[in-house]
Design a protein around this motif. Structure first.
Motif, PDB file in Angstrom:
ATOM      1  N   PRO A 177      -4.124  -0.609   3.573  1.00 32.17           N
ATOM      2  CA  PRO A 177      -2.847   0.029   3.242  1.00 32.17           C
ATOM      3  C   PRO A 177      -1.798  -0.976   2.775  1.00 32.17           C
ATOM      4  N   CYS A 178      -0.750  -0.442   2.109  1.00 32.80           N
ATOM      5  CA  CYS A 178       0.392  -1.241   1.650  1.00 32.80           C
ATOM      6  C   CYS A 178       1.681  -0.573   2.105  1.00 32.80           C
ATOM      7  N   ILE A 179       2.773  -1.296   2.000  1.00 33.81           N
ATOM      8  CA  ILE A 179       4.088  -0.744   2.291  1.00 33.81           C
ATOM      9  C   ILE A 179       4.958  -0.903   1.053  1.00 33.81           C
ATOM     10  N   GLU A 228       9.221   0.356 -15.427  1.00 36.62           N
ATOM     11  CA  GLU A 228       7.939  -0.290 -15.701  1.00 36.62           C
ATOM     12  C   GLU A 228       6.794   0.706 -15.571  1.00 36.62           C
ATOM     13  N   THR A 229       5.805   0.584 -16.446  1.00 38.32           N
ATOM     14  CA  THR A 229       4.611   1.421 -16.396  1.00 38.32           C
ATOM     15  C   THR A 229       3.379   0.522 -16.445  1.00 38.32           C
ATOM     16  N   GLY A 230       2.240   1.095 -16.137  1.00 42.17           N
ATOM     17  CA  GLY A 230       0.994   0.345 -16.236  1.00 42.17           C
ATOM     18  C   GLY A 230       0.830  -0.738 -15.196  1.00 42.17           C
ATOM     19  N   PHE A 231       1.464  -0.586 -14.040  1.00 45.38           N
ATOM     20  CA  PHE A 231       1.385  -1.619 -13.011  1.00 45.38           C
ATOM     21  C   PHE A 231       0.026  -1.569 -12.311  1.00 45.38           C
ATOM     22  N   ALA A 232      -0.444  -2.741 -11.870  1.00 49.11           N
ATOM     23  CA  ALA A 232      -1.811  -2.899 -11.357  1.00 49.11           C
ATOM     24  C   ALA A 232      -1.848  -2.703  -9.844  1.00 49.11           C
ATOM     25  N   LEU A 233      -1.659  -1.484  -9.395  1.00 43.19           N
ATOM     26  CA  LEU A 233      -1.673  -1.216  -7.956  1.00 43.19           C
ATOM     27  C   LEU A 233      -3.052  -1.398  -7.342  1.00 43.19           C
ATOM     28  N   ASP A 234      -4.091  -1.327  -8.164  1.00 49.50           N
ATOM     29  CA  ASP A 234      -5.447  -1.465  -7.624  1.00 49.50           C
ATOM     30  C   ASP A 234      -5.823  -2.919  -7.343  1.00 49.50           C
ATOM     31  N   THR A 235      -4.929  -3.854  -7.631  1.00 50.38           N
ATOM     32  CA  THR A 235      -5.224  -5.261  -7.334  1.00 50.38           C
ATOM     33  C   THR A 235      -4.892  -5.624  -5.887  1.00 50.38           C
ATOM     34  N   ILE A 266      13.190   2.685   3.964  1.00 49.34           N
ATOM     35  CA  ILE A 266      11.920   2.588   4.694  1.00 49.34           C
ATOM     36  C   ILE A 266      11.888   3.690   5.744  1.00 49.34           C
ATOM     37  N   ASP A 267      10.842   4.513   5.675  1.00 56.17           N
ATOM     38  CA  ASP A 267      10.694   5.621   6.615  1.00 56.17           C
ATOM     39  C   ASP A 267       9.231   5.785   6.985  1.00 56.17           C
ATOM     40  N   GLY A 268       8.904   6.881   7.621  1.00 59.64           N
ATOM     41  CA  GLY A 268       7.532   7.093   8.070  1.00 59.64           C
ATOM     42  C   GLY A 268       6.525   7.212   6.954  1.00 59.64           C
ATOM     43  N   ASP A 269       6.991   7.454   5.713  1.00 57.40           N
ATOM     44  CA  ASP A 269       6.077   7.589   4.574  1.00 57.40           C
ATOM     45  C   ASP A 269       5.963   6.310   3.747  1.00 57.40           C
ATOM     46  N   SER A 270       6.556   5.226   4.212  1.00 55.39           N
ATOM     47  CA  SER A 270       6.572   4.005   3.402  1.00 55.39           C
ATOM     48  C   SER A 270       5.219   3.307   3.351  1.00 55.39           C
ATOM     49  N   ILE A 271       4.382   3.523   4.357  1.00 51.57           N
ATOM     50  CA  ILE A 271       3.036   2.942   4.350  1.00 51.57           C
ATOM     51  C   ILE A 271       2.119   3.874   3.561  1.00 51.57           C
ATOM     52  N   VAL A 272       1.447   3.316   2.564  1.00 52.51           N
ATOM     53  CA  VAL A 272       0.589   4.119   1.681  1.00 52.51           C
ATOM     54  C   VAL A 272      -0.857   3.656   1.818  1.00 52.51           C
ATOM     55  N   ALA A 273      -1.778   4.622   1.719  1.00 45.74           N
ATOM     56  CA  ALA A 273      -3.182   4.341   2.029  1.00 45.74           C
ATOM     57  C   ALA A 273      -3.999   3.904   0.825  1.00 45.74           C
ATOM     58  N   ASP A 274      -3.545   4.225  -0.396  1.00 48.56           N
ATOM     59  CA  ASP A 274      -4.348   3.923  -1.583  1.00 48.56           C
ATOM     60  C   ASP A 274      -3.438   3.838  -2.803  1.00 48.56           C
ATOM     61  N   PRO A 275      -3.984   3.389  -3.961  1.00 44.83           N
ATOM     62  CA  PRO A 275      -3.146   3.250  -5.156  1.00 44.83           C
ATOM     63  C   PRO A 275      -2.459   4.541  -5.585  1.00 44.83           C
ATOM     64  N   ALA A 276      -3.126   5.679  -5.403  1.00 46.13           N
ATOM     65  CA  ALA A 276      -2.516   6.950  -5.810  1.00 46.13           C
ATOM     66  C   ALA A 276      -1.266   7.237  -4.978  1.00 46.13           C
ATOM     67  N   ALA A 277      -1.364   7.024  -3.674  1.00 42.64           N
ATOM     68  CA  ALA A 277      -0.205   7.244  -2.809  1.00 42.64           C
ATOM     69  C   ALA A 277       0.895   6.232  -3.116  1.00 42.64           C
ATOM     70  N   ALA A 278       0.496   4.996  -3.418  1.00 42.45           N
ATOM     71  CA  ALA A 278       1.483   3.971  -3.767  1.00 42.45           C
ATOM     72  C   ALA A 278       2.221   4.355  -5.042  1.00 42.45           C
ATOM     73  N   SER A 279       1.474   4.857  -6.042  1.00 40.90           N
ATOM     74  CA  SER A 279       2.087   5.258  -7.301  1.00 40.90           C
ATOM     75  C   SER A 279       3.100   6.372  -7.092  1.00 40.90           C
ATOM     76  N   ALA A 280       2.769   7.319  -6.245  1.00 39.47           N
ATOM     77  CA  ALA A 280       3.697   8.418  -5.965  1.00 39.47           C
ATOM     78  C   ALA A 280       4.962   7.896  -5.288  1.00 39.47           C
ATOM     79  N   LYS A 281       4.797   6.967  -4.360  1.00 38.27           N
ATOM     80  CA  LYS A 281       5.971   6.411  -3.668  1.00 38.27           C
ATOM     81  C   LYS A 281       6.819   5.580  -4.625  1.00 38.27           C
ATOM     82  N   VAL A 282       6.176   4.811  -5.482  1.00 38.40           N
ATOM     83  CA  VAL A 282       6.903   4.020  -6.470  1.00 38.40           C
ATOM     84  C   VAL A 282       7.721   4.932  -7.382  1.00 38.40           C
ATOM     85  N   SER A 283       7.152   6.080  -7.743  1.00 36.57           N
ATOM     86  CA  SER A 283       7.857   7.023  -8.616  1.00 36.57           C
ATOM     87  C   SER A 283       9.152   7.507  -7.982  1.00 36.57           C
TER      88      SER A 283
END
Length: 703
Positions: A509-511, A498-505, A523-540
């Motif tokens: 922080p998110c997990i 999937e692409t174009g997901f609305a992480l900014d909604t 799930i590890d120490g990097d699973s909590i993300v501070a912003d949409p950019a970090a979430a996108s990287a983790k999703v990748s």
């Protein structure tokens, strides 16, 4: 023994939920002369037109979770969804319908699970006396020495894939050495595959519709030949249209009679299904037929082999699909509407056909348990000592050995087994299955075991496959909680492609979690993300592993877990346990749960208001999941606000004597035998069995 059918009111269907691979806007409104944007849209548009031609109101969607969303608004689900956002998609769809109480095309979870998994359906074929090529199943992490057991050449296939997904240029291997190389590739992808002796010849395929009392409608035999050197069908042949693939309808009556007989024998082992396709391999030189697979969600576009087998011509697609629809409706005491229905009083619900088991009127005679099959990945098969840790699975081996010893010490006759296939092989030697199997890497692992038990006619511990498949999927579980009014953090689900997901909604922080994982896997120490950019990287990172994920708003605070188990006349809820860790955000990681790394401290949660809310939530969950022998629910508690949020439920949860379930129910490992006996006794009673006299002693209440 199969139950005899009961008299039923047949009522007209009012609204159908049509589930396909495409969003409705890709095909709704298209005519027969329009050119759809894709193969999937082409198939969906023809099916949608066939359904709407009946005059029934059709609601279209591509989201399996809409089965829960539209519960109460539709009265039948016609699913043609076959894409692999997650494997065995038909099993979760059937399970969702079962949990929602909605009739569904091919909506029997047990039958669909047996048919979808190639290894399981081949076992059913052996049971039915249907010839099938020898094979071995290879799971991620398995040693590959079993590949030497086969004759070569051999074909390597994904056990639950469709459309020859895993069969490419390297799918046919000439030696064990080649097989090891290809199998390792699939192991790195986290997929369970089978290596199967290759049968020279051609593929023979038939479409089948179960017409109930009228019997099976078995179509013509379609032979498929390709330009592959060994005349096999690859993914590129089927889905991309590359190469040459010729189809011929055979007219050999004797060959048809043989296939007709094999289909009937096979179907007796896996039914009920409303429609399906069966693939054989025909060695014409030896005149031998070998069963390959069953497909419960066969491609049903007008030009498909399924339609060609049943009607020969694409223009008869509508007639075939209406026959399929009629089969599905009839099995659930439904039918298409008639003009006279408007003037007749038709009951909304089918009357209950008789007393339920364990009801006062049921008159159940509880037979003593004779022998129990203990199914676990590390079930001890000999006198070996307990393994404290496994390199891949951590403390799971210790837990399985401890549970096995406890069952034996309770005086039970226990037969250990390590593979679900053993349920079929050993079904005549046991009368109950105690499964804590977690060894397979596909979403409905736990659901497949009860599916096989049902097929084998064996009572089993836990819950029906539908409930297990539901709780295995975090998104579906959260959707269920939302419908029940149980607070759960906001989230979005993102598929592997999937692409174009609305992480900014989301609020940060998110997990980020695997949608289908257990034991906090990934799930590890990097699973909590501070912003949409970090979430996108983790999703990748998850998408690179081809895994669907949940991105969920993070709740600060602590972890709460509450256990529940069945008891006579209802169910009991244990103490709520608070777990605090040294991981970032006070979360529980995979390393902490499975390998005892880091710090995890557990204590009773004593907030009266919070406990009262959790008791209410557990009662609501139990009402939806029952009959269920035991389950656990995880929450997150925001100490600053007092809010409690549901995270997930787990039916086949860890029963380790050192685990949270044991602490919640009986206070710790000292009373572990009481816990195991209590869970087992409740499950046996629910299914017309009881513990033998040697184990019957008073078990203290969990209250």
């Amino acid at each position: 023994m199969r139950k005899q059918p009961i008299a039923r009111f047949v009522r007209p269907v009012k609204r159908i939920l049509f589930l396909s691979d495409m969003m409705p806007e890709a095909y709704v409104g298209l005519t027969a002369n329009d050119r759809p944007s894709s193969f999937e849209a082409h198939t969906a548009s023809h099916l949608y037109r066939a359904l709407t031609s009946t005059g029934v109101d059709v609601l279209a969607t591509s989201r399996p979770e809409d089965i829960l969303t539209y519960k109460g608004e539709v009265d039948f689900v016609f699913s043609a969804r076959a894409s692999y956002d997650y494997p065995s998609v038909d099993v979760p769809v059937a399970s969702l319908c079962e949990v929602a109480g909605l009739p569904c095309l091919n909506g029997n979870t047990f039958a669909v699970a047996m048919a979808r998994d190639k290894a399981l359906s081949k076992l059913a074929a052996i049971r039915a006396g249907v010839p099938t090529p020898d094979w071995v199943t290879i799971q991620p992490g398995d040693a590959l020495d079993r590949l030497t057991e086969l004759s070569y050449p051999a074909v390597i296939k994904w056990t639950v894939g469709g459309n020859s997904f895993s069969i490419a240029g390297d799918g046919l291997v000439a030696s064990a050495e080649e097989a090891v190389s290809v199998a390792r590739k699939w192991q790195r992808s986290g997929l369970t595959v089978m290596a199967e002796d290759f049968v020279p010849g051609a593929d023979l395929i038939v479409g089948v519709i179960d017409r109930g009392a009228k019997g099976l409608l078995i179509g013509k035999v379609v032979r498929v030949d390709t330009d592959h050197p060994e005349n096999i069908q690859t993914y590129e042949h089927k889905m991309i249209g590359r190469g040459v693939r010729r189809r011929t309808v055979l007219t050999d009556k004797e060959l048809y009679k043989r296939i007709h007989d094999l289909v009937h024998r096979l179907y007796d082992e896996i039914k009920p299904l409303d429609c399906f396709r069966v693939d054989f391999r025909w060695n014409q030189e030896e005149d031998s037929l070998h069963f390959l697979e069953v497909n419960p969600t066969a491609n049903s576009e007008p030009e498909s082999i399924f339609v060609q087998s049943l009607a020969r011509e694409p223009k008869k697609h509508r007639a075939v699909m209406l026959a399929v629809l009629d089969a599905g409706l009839s099995r659930h005491a439904l039918r298409l509407p008639r003009p006279e229905d408007a003037s007749q009083a038709i009951p909304d619900r089918e009357p209950v056909g008789g007393p339920k088991v364990n009801s006062p009127a049921a008159q159940v005679t509880h037979k003593p348990l004779r022998r129990l099959l203990f199914l676990a990945q590390f079930a001890p098969l000999g006198p070996e000592t307990m393994a404290e840790f496994d390199q891949e699975w951590g403390s799971l081996s210790r837990y399985h050995h401890q549970l096995y010893r406890t069952l034996v010490e309770l005086g039970l006759d226990v037969l250990p087994a390590r593979h679900p296939e053993d349920l079929i092989r050993l079904r005549d030697k046991v009368d109950f299955v105690f499964s804590v199997y977690e060894g397979a890497r596909f979403p409905s692992t736990e659901a497949v075991v009860p599916a096989m038990c049902e097929a084998a006619g064996l009572p089993f511990l836990g819950a029906r496959a539908g409930a297990l498949a539901l709780v295995a999927d975090k998104q579906l579980c959260k959707l269920l909680a939302s419908r029940l009014g149980i607070p759960t953090p906001n989230w979005i689900r993102i598929g592997p492609r999937e692409t174009g997901f609305a992480l900014d909604t989301l609020n940060y922080p998110c997990i980020v979690k695997w949608q289908l994982g257990a034991n906090s896997e990934y799930i590890d120490g990097d699973s909590i993300v501070a912003d949409p950019a970090a979430a996108s990287a983790k999703v990748s990172e998850f998408q690179a592993r081809d895994l669907p994920v949940i991105v969920e708003e993070f709740v600060p605070g602590t972890n709460l877990t509450t256990a529940a188990l069945a008891s006579q006349g209802g169910f009991q809820v244990g103490q709520t346990i608070r777990t605090d860790t040294d991981a970032p955000g006070n979360i529980q990681t995979y390393e902490q749960k499975m390998f005892d790394k880091g710090r995890r401290s557990k204590s009773r949660f004593d907030d009266a208001s919070g406990n009262a809310r959790i008791q209410t939530y557990m009662a609501k969950l139990h009402e939806e999941l029952r009959p269920v022998d035991y389950f656990r629910a995880d929450f997150r508690y925001n100490e600053a606000t007092g809010e409690i949020f549901f995270l997930e439920a787990n039916i086949q949860c860890n029963l380790d004597p050192l685990g949270t379930f044991c602490l919640s129910t009986v206070g710790g490992p000292d009373r572990y035998p009481d816990l195991v006996r209590d869970i087992l006794a409740g499950s046996l009673m629910r299914q017309g069995l009881r513990l033998p006299e040697t184990t019957l002693r008073a078990v203290p209440s969990l209250a």
